[in-house]
Design a protein around this motif. Structure first.
Motif, short mmCIF file in Angstrom:
data_model
loop_
_atom_site.label_atom_id
_atom_site.label_comp_id
_atom_site.label_asym_id
_atom_site.label_seq_id
_atom_site.Cartn_x
_atom_site.Cartn_y
_atom_site.Cartn_z
N GLY A 85 -36.65 -20.18 -22.84
CA GLY A 85 -37.37 -18.91 -22.87
C GLY A 85 -37.35 -18.22 -21.52
O GLY A 85 -36.80 -18.73 -20.54
N LEU A 86 -37.96 -17.06 -21.48
CA LEU A 86 -38.00 -16.27 -20.24
C LEU A 86 -38.94 -16.90 -19.23
O LEU A 86 -40.03 -17.36 -19.57
N VAL A 87 -38.50 -16.89 -17.99
CA VAL A 87 -39.33 -17.38 -16.88
C VAL A 87 -39.35 -16.30 -15.81
O VAL A 87 -38.34 -15.66 -15.55
N ARG A 88 -40.54 -16.12 -15.21
CA ARG A 88 -40.63 -15.13 -14.14
C ARG A 88 -40.00 -15.69 -12.87
O ARG A 88 -40.40 -16.76 -12.41
N LEU A 89 -39.05 -14.97 -12.34
CA LEU A 89 -38.40 -15.41 -11.10
C LEU A 89 -39.22 -15.02 -9.88
O LEU A 89 -39.44 -15.79 -8.98
N ARG A 97 -34.20 -19.52 -18.65
CA ARG A 97 -33.74 -20.73 -17.96
C ARG A 97 -32.96 -21.59 -18.93
O ARG A 97 -33.37 -21.79 -20.08
N GLY B 70 -36.89 -22.87 -9.73
CA GLY B 70 -36.18 -21.81 -10.44
C GLY B 70 -36.77 -20.44 -10.16
O GLY B 70 -36.30 -19.44 -10.70
N THR B 71 -37.79 -20.37 -9.32
CA THR B 71 -38.39 -19.08 -8.97
C THR B 71 -38.04 -18.73 -7.51
O THR B 71 -37.51 -19.56 -6.78
N PHE B 72 -38.36 -17.51 -7.13
CA PHE B 72 -38.00 -17.02 -5.80
C PHE B 72 -39.24 -16.49 -5.06
O PHE B 72 -40.27 -16.26 -5.68
N GLU B 277 -45.37 -21.97 -13.76
CA GLU B 277 -44.59 -20.73 -13.68
C GLU B 277 -43.10 -20.99 -13.90
O GLU B 277 -42.35 -20.10 -14.25
N LEU B 279 -41.90 -22.69 -16.21
CA LEU B 279 -41.65 -22.88 -17.64
C LEU B 279 -41.76 -21.57 -18.41
O LEU B 279 -42.56 -20.70 -18.04
N PRO B 280 -41.02 -21.43 -19.50
CA PRO B 280 -41.29 -20.31 -20.40
C PRO B 280 -42.73 -20.41 -20.93
O PRO B 280 -43.29 -21.51 -21.02
N ASN B 283 -43.71 -22.93 -23.68
CA ASN B 283 -43.68 -24.32 -23.23
C ASN B 283 -44.86 -24.62 -22.31
O ASN B 283 -45.43 -25.72 -22.36
#
Lengths: 328, 338
Positions: A85-89, A97, B70-72, B277, B279-280, B283
């Motif tokens: 699903g969508l994840v906030r970057l 992801r 996986g985040t920035f 954060e 995870l979708p 989930n």
């Protein structure tokens, strides 16, 4: 030594070769989506390859039109992957992801045919592209493997089959995308091992791309990664990486990121030339390639074209200045 | 946010959207059965620049990946001395506290992490440690505001400590300063996004009321805890945020029960291992429900919804009194604390 290796493969590059980024923006029909529009992808690939050649780049990227949506691309390319699903970057930026939901398995060649198609559009050398095994393990949501090492090595073994397919198709320059390098410094030995499994004894010139991570805690250890060229995002981080070279010379080819692809405003040719000059202050000219920091897929196509043209102009000017200096 | 950046909506419209989103996040956690909730930091651009920007580091030194989540984050450039005076997150937390049905916990990135993830180039701080120490007084001041805002606890998030264990003495110094200013506000330390097992002896000596350990990143934290036990309050990071795989509630409950026998502190929390954060959303919601279920199993099968006010808490979750005590004594402890 790396130039000698390229020469073995019949590839001769000018000093300070300019190279295209592994991803270029979508054009009509190649926007991010699960199902691939092959026809649109071919048209877009041909367009981007032609553009890079005409702009004067020395190493052409296949433009990655078939893999603009990473999670969907991986699920098509490798068994065991599926889109999550969508994840906030950050901010308001979201992306799906990839999820590892089963044993990773190479199904059929996925990059080689695109490389072959791109190669057919130009007389210049074209890079092939592979995702990095360590980064796929580290940045995917893994629901299958008990730990990251097992995942990374399993992915490596399968990606090696695609590397072999690329080489069989005639590709001799392969870029491996490892954006997770440096995120967990204690895992550097795993990065080295995973890349070794992928590239060991294969007859090609390998480039490893890393970006948007603090590499200070993995330098100089990262020089043990068995590739010939390490491609680094540098413009966005004020060329800070060059400061590390005082600790130990780089000792291999480097692709110097000189375009900050996340910056809203395009750099001028002078700005890019200044960055190349900074690189020349710390590295031997024959070791340097000039590239954008990262994929340009988030830019508008016209913007990306403009920035690449500027980079090519800056490379030509830097090359000329270098030549004049050597003549003196 | 995109509409705002395009000038299509006003700042007040954006603020309203943000408030609505925070309400939704708070309600979602309550529905999942959590005893303590967080505002989800949904107003934050990222875990670093939100705070550093409010300390005057408004320039950016480019985008960086936030560890392996996986985040920035936008890397702040500290080109001038930090300046505070205004609340960092206290106003946001006060608002969240006012609209939440459950106690609210605040999370703050710690000084070590903020200093390591900032650029000091061209600025007044000559070393990362100097910057970390410069950040501490502002965080200390904020703890006072957060206590006034009515938050139930503050979690200091220090993922950099896992990567830089040699900086434990620095973190110890920073915590001493923070502890002196926090009053009765419980301060928890979370060396997150890694296995803190090798650090456990040192962590136990720190001036924090509670310690959160992520048990999803490796076996060392559990091994160290089994060996040494702890006198501190303990948060158990159980539901791993690096995977969409949903762990077995029964197995987690059994695992937690064994560890809790080694905990001598007043409270234990169950929290996600890592950051939700990464995870979708669907989930992430499942992980929250899982934690509530584990808590209920540990408490003998009762559900969180029946008696939510009795349990201690935390951010994304739940829980609990000490395992190994009788249900009667647990209830008594709970009443006493209330």
């Amino acid at each position: 030594m790396s130039r000698a290796k390229l020469k073995e493969f019949g590839i001769e590059l000018p000093i300070l070769p300019g190279a295209g980024p592994h991803l270029l923006p979508a054009v009509s029909g190649t926007e991010q989506r699960d199902e691939l529009d092959e026809q649109a992808c071919r048209a877009a690939t041909a367009e981007w390859v032609k553009f890079q050649s005409e702009a004067g780049l020395d190493v052409i990227s296949d433009a990655g039109q078939y893999r603009l949506e990473e999670a969907g691309y991986l699920s098509r390319a490798l068994g065991g992957f599926k889109p999550g699903g969508l994840v906030r970057l950050y901010g308001n930026k979201y992306r799906r992801r990839p999820v590892i939901s089963g044993k990773v398995k190479w199904k059929a060649s996925f990059a080689a045919s695109w490389w072959k198609f791109a190669r057919g559009q130009t007389d210049r050398p074209v890079k092939g592209h592979l995702p990095g095994p360590y980064s796929l393990a580290a940045l995917s949501l893994d629901s299958h493997y008990p730990d990251r090492r097992k995942a990374a090595l399993a992915i490596s073994r399968e990606l090696r089959r695609e590397a072999e397919a690329l080489i069989k198709a005639g590709c001799r320059m392969i870029e491996i995308d490892e954006p997770a390098l440096g995120l967990s410094p204690e895992e550097l030995p795993l990065v080295i091992e995973a890349v070794q499994v992928l590239v060991g004894r294969l007859p090609a010139y390998f480039i490893l791309h890393a970006c948007y991570a603090d590499l200070s805690r993995v330098y100089p250890g990262m020089l043990d990664i068995p590739v010939q060229n390490i491609s680094l995002e540098m413009a966005a981080s004020d060329m800070e990486f060059l400061d590390l070279l005082a600790a130990k010379p780089f000792g291999r080819d480097i692709s110097l990121g000189v375009i900050d692809v996340k910056a809203k405003r395009a750099e001028t040719a002078d700005c890019i030339r200044a960055r190349i000059k900074q690189g020349l202050g710390a590295l031997k000219p024959e070791r340097i390639w000039v590239v954008p920091d990262y994929g340009m897929e988030e830019l508008a196509a016209e913007d990306a074209r403009g920035r690449l043209k500027t980079m090519a102009e800056a490379v030509a000017a830097a090359r000329q200045a270098l030549s004049q200096r050597q003549d003196r | 946010m995109d509409a705002f950046s395009r000038g299509e909506i006003q700042e007040s419209d954006l603020a309203a959207v943000r408030e609505e989103t925070v309400r939704e996040v708070l309600a979602e956690q309550a529905r999942a059965g959590l005893d303590i909730v967080s505002d989800g930091q949904v107003r934050w651009h990222d875990p670093v620049s939100h705070l550093m920007g409010r300390l005057g580091a408004v320039e950016s030194a480019g985008l960086r990946r936030y560890f392996d989540t996986g985040t920035f984050y936008l890397r702040p450039r500290v080109s001038r001395p930090l300046a505070g005076g205004n609340p960092l997150i206290a106003e946001e937390m006060k608002w969240a506290r006012a609209v939440s049905m459950r106690p609210v916990v605040a999370a703050l990135p710690g000084p070590l992490t903020l200093s390591r993830l900032s650029s000091r180039r061209g600025g007044p701080y000559s070393s990362p440690d100097e910057l970390a120490r410069a950040i501490v007084p502002f965080l200390a001041e904020e703890l006072g505001r957060l206590a006034d805002a009515g938050v139930a606890a503050v979690v200091l998030d220090e993922p950099s400590l896992i990567r830089e264990p040699e900086s434990l003495p620095l973190v110890a110094d920073c915590l001493e300063v923070l502890a002196a200013r926090k009053g009765r506000l419980p301060l928890w330390l979370y060396p997150s996004l890694g296995d803190a097992g090798p650090l456990l002896p040192g962590l136990q000596a720190l001036a924090a009321d509670g310690l959160i350990l992520d048990f999803c990143r490796g076996p060392a934290a559990a091994d160290a805890l089994r060996l040494a036990g702890t006198q501190m309050c303990l948060g158990l990071g159980l539901a791993g945020c690096g995977s969409v795989r949903l762990e077995s509630a029964a197995e987690l409950a059994e695992f937690a029960a064994k560890l809790l026998r080694k905990v001598r502190g007043e409270e234990a929390w169950l929290v996600p291992g890592g950051t939700l954060e990464s995870l979708p959303r669907e989930n992430a919601r499942e992980k929250l429900l899982l934690l509530a279920k584990v808590r209920d199993m540990l408490l003998g099968g009762r559900t969180g919804r029946e008696r939510p006010q009795r349990r201690p808490v935390r951010k994304p979750v739940a829980k609990k009194r000490r395992a190994g005590q009788s249900r009667r004594s647990r209830s008594a402890r709970g009443r006493k604390r209330r």
